[in-house]
Design a protein around this motif. Structure first.
Motif, PDB file in Angstrom:
ATOM      1  N   THR A  36       0.832  -1.215   0.000  1.00 26.34           N
ATOM      2  CA  THR A  36       0.000   0.000   0.000  1.00 26.34           C
ATOM      3  C   THR A  36       0.862   1.258   0.000  1.00 26.34           C
ATOM      4  OG1 THR A  36      -0.078  -0.115   2.387  1.00 26.34           O
ATOM      5  CG2 THR A  36      -1.961  -1.036   1.191  1.00 26.34           C
ATOM      6  N   TYR A  40      -1.273   5.525  -4.636  1.00 23.38           N
ATOM      7  CA  TYR A  40      -2.004   6.673  -4.089  1.00 23.38           C
ATOM      8  C   TYR A  40      -3.206   6.919  -4.999  1.00 23.38           C
ATOM      9  CZ  TYR A  40       0.675   9.368  -7.560  1.00 23.38           C
ATOM     10  OH  TYR A  40       1.231   9.837  -8.710  1.00 23.38           O
ATOM     11  N   PRO A  41      -4.240   7.625  -4.489  1.00 21.90           N
ATOM     12  CA  PRO A  41      -5.521   7.652  -5.206  1.00 21.90           C
ATOM     13  C   PRO A  41      -5.448   8.226  -6.615  1.00 21.90           C
ATOM     14  CG  PRO A  41      -5.799   8.517  -2.977  1.00 21.90           C
ATOM     15  CD  PRO A  41      -4.331   8.322  -3.185  1.00 21.90           C
ATOM     16  N   THR A  42      -4.595   9.216  -6.842  1.00 23.65           N
ATOM     17  CA  THR A  42      -4.654   9.937  -8.119  1.00 23.65           C
ATOM     18  C   THR A  42      -3.545   9.502  -9.079  1.00 23.65           C
ATOM     19  OG1 THR A  42      -3.293  11.743  -7.274  1.00 23.65           O
ATOM     20  CG2 THR A  42      -5.667  11.946  -6.960  1.00 23.65           C
ATOM     21  N   ASN A 118     -10.289  12.921  -7.869  1.00 26.78           N
ATOM     22  CA  ASN A 118     -10.885  13.736  -6.802  1.00 26.78           C
ATOM     23  C   ASN A 118     -11.493  12.846  -5.724  1.00 26.78           C
ATOM     24  OD1 ASN A 118     -10.816  16.746  -7.812  1.00 26.78           O
ATOM     25  ND2 ASN A 118     -11.296  15.481  -9.599  1.00 26.78           N
ATOM     26  N   PRO A 119     -10.663  12.032  -5.075  1.00 26.97           N
ATOM     27  CA  PRO A 119     -11.202  11.105  -4.088  1.00 26.97           C
ATOM     28  C   PRO A 119     -11.784  11.872  -2.902  1.00 26.97           C
ATOM     29  CG  PRO A 119      -8.819  11.207  -3.934  1.00 26.97           C
ATOM     30  CD  PRO A 119      -9.205  12.011  -5.142  1.00 26.97           C
ATOM     31  N   LYS A 120     -12.811  11.277  -2.318  1.00 27.22           N
ATOM     32  CA  LYS A 120     -13.388  11.885  -1.106  1.00 27.22           C
ATOM     33  C   LYS A 120     -12.741  11.189   0.086  1.00 27.22           C
ATOM     34  CE  LYS A 120     -16.757  14.280  -3.262  1.00 27.22           C
ATOM     35  NZ  LYS A 120     -15.804  14.948  -4.181  1.00 27.22           N
ATOM     36  N   THR A 121     -11.785  11.866   0.694  1.00 26.87           N
ATOM     37  CA  THR A 121     -11.094  11.273   1.840  1.00 26.87           C
ATOM     38  C   THR A 121     -11.022  12.309   2.956  1.00 26.87           C
ATOM     39  OG1 THR A 121      -8.878  12.053   1.270  1.00 26.87           O
ATOM     40  CG2 THR A 121      -9.580   9.978   0.250  1.00 26.87           C
ATOM     41  N   GLN A 122     -10.507  11.871   4.102  1.00 26.55           N
ATOM     42  CA  GLN A 122     -10.338  12.820   5.218  1.00 26.55           C
ATOM     43  C   GLN A 122      -9.397  13.960   4.845  1.00 26.55           C
ATOM     44  OE1 GLN A 122      -7.573  11.267   8.380  1.00 26.55           O
ATOM     45  NE2 GLN A 122      -7.692   9.380   7.170  1.00 26.55           N
ATOM     46  N   PHE A 123      -8.588  13.745   3.800  1.00 23.48           N
ATOM     47  CA  PHE A 123      -7.601  14.756   3.426  1.00 23.48           C
ATOM     48  C   PHE A 123      -8.161  15.792   2.456  1.00 23.48           C
ATOM     49  CE2 PHE A 123      -5.489  10.702   4.250  1.00 23.48           C
ATOM     50  CZ  PHE A 123      -4.768  11.057   5.375  1.00 23.48           C
ATOM     51  N   THR A 124      -9.300  15.482   1.856  1.00 19.93           N
ATOM     52  CA  THR A 124      -9.819  16.391   0.821  1.00 19.93           C
ATOM     53  C   THR A 124     -11.080  17.127   1.276  1.00 19.93           C
ATOM     54  OG1 THR A 124     -11.139  14.632  -0.205  1.00 19.93           O
ATOM     55  CG2 THR A 124      -8.899  14.920  -1.036  1.00 19.93           C
TER      56      THR A 124
END
Ligand code: NAG
Ligand code: NAG
Ligand code: NAG
Ligand code: NAG
Ligand code: NAG
Length: 319
Positions: A36, A40-42, A118-124
């Motif tokens: 992991t 990363y998401p993008t 454009n992931p929806k995460t705690q960071f965004t």
């Protein structure tokens, strides 16, 4: 004696390397591990640098859109045909299929790619801007040219409604009537009426807010008869102005370009740039390769903003 020495030396090396792998070994092990730490998401377009290349007839490629993105091509083109209530994509009626639609080849893939960027995460949670398709340059929009092949006034409403899912998510570059434009992940441009392409200028001018723009006619005529872009065109209407290179310039790329041909390029580019509009020359020579490259280089050296390309891999080497 020396054979034993060599054997001992070899064993020592093997022993050492099993204690501490080299950096390349470590890279191989990590790559094989599916760790992991490596994702990363993008990362869909990881390392791909966007380039001002327009993928001419993008839908002709084995894999439309994605092949262009893989070369960092920041502009793609779909020829759309309204048949019944569906927009099909292809160069001519005979090339159409039920599977290849504007929605299936462009809208759905773009929705999925941009959602991924454009992931929806705690960071965004606090992020208000939308990332575009290019991970290395998230503010660079992808330009999507829509060449309406069927009657413009009847086709435009279907193009507008096909874009609705992208519009709903705030993915489209949009201008409001006071002249304020908000860049989006995708800038949609209907291609103009010189000499092909049916996007209705009136229909585009009537949009408020406007999220489909008009490919302005840089000239459709010989330079001596040129009509500079008039006041209808500004960046809230036309982020792009285009012309047929063969008609407007005509240099084959072999031998020296004439002063008149060079001046035609410079004058047309200046017309567009004077209005803040980007200039594109289409119908540039495709061969011989050397001539094609000479034309590309001359255009970019003289301010043309987009390279109109069939061979994306070759065009990508010009940057
Ligand atoms: C790698 O990890 C991802 C997510 O953790 C998982 O979905 C995928 O199946 C894994 N792939 C392999 C080859 O183990
Ligand atoms: C989001 O904004 C809130 C309020 O300012 C702040 O407390 C929080 O740390 C921010 N979260 C991130 C991931 O920046
Ligand atoms: C233009 O309109 C937008 C939205 O309606 C508003 O946010 C913006 O402040 C306006 N800009 C000007 C210069 O009036
Ligand atoms: C500007 O040029 C366009 C395209 O050539 C034409 O359709 C339009 O009527 C012109 N507008 C004016 C105000 O001359
Ligand atoms: C082409 O241009 C070069 C450099 O300006 C010049 O040396 C050459 O003589 C020109 N060739 C012809 C055929 O005019």
């Amino acid at each position: 004696m020396s054979a034993i020495f060599r054997l001992l030396a070899l064993l020592t090396l093997v022993g050492l390397s099993s204690q501490r792998p080299g950096v390349l070994d470590e890279i191989s092990m990590l790559e094989a591990s599916n760790s992991t730490l490596l994702r990363y998401p993008t990362d869909f377009t990881q390392n791909i640098v966007p380039k001002a290349i327009h993928s001419h007839n993008d839908y002709w490629r084995d894999v439309p859109l994605l092949t262009a993105l893989s070369f960092g091509v920041a502009s793609v083109e779909a020829d759309v045909w309204l048949v019944g209530e569906t927009l099909h994509v292809g160069h001519e009626m005979a090339a159409l299929t039920t599977a290849r639609t504007f929605d299936s080849l462009y809208i759905q893939p773009l929705l999925s790619i941009i959602a991924g960027q454009n992931p929806k995460t705690q960071f965004t949670v606090n992020q208000t801007s939308i990332n575009g398709v290019f991970d290395t340059s998230s503010a660079t929009p992808l330009q999507l040219l829509v060449d309406m092949k069927t009657d413009g006034p009847s086709t435009l409403p279907f193009v507008l409604s096909a874009l609705q899912p992208l519009r709903d998510l705030g993915y489209l570059t949009t201008c409001v009537s006071n002249g304020t434009c908000t860049p989006g992940a995708i800038t949609v441009v209907g291609t103009g009426n010189f000499p092909a392409g049916n996007t209705p200028l009136d229909g585009i001018l009537a949009l408020s807010p406007r999220d489909v723009f008009f490919d302005a006619p840089l000239t459709g005529k010989l330079p001596s008869q040129r009509e500079p872009l008039n006041s209808t065109f500004d960046i809230t209407v036309s982020p792009l102005a285009s012309t047929d290179y063969e008609v407007a310039v005509g240099w084959s790329g072999i031998g020296n370009i004439s002063d008149a041909q060079l001046s035609a390029i410079q004058t047309l580019v200046a017309d567009a740039h004077g209005l803040g509009i980007r200039a594109r020359f289409w119908d540039t020579p495709g061969w011989p390769i050397n001539a094609r490259n000479n034309v590309w280089k001359t255009l970019t050296d003289n301010g043309a903003d987009w390279l109109n390309a069939d061979d994306l891999e070759a065009a990508a080497t010009m940057f």
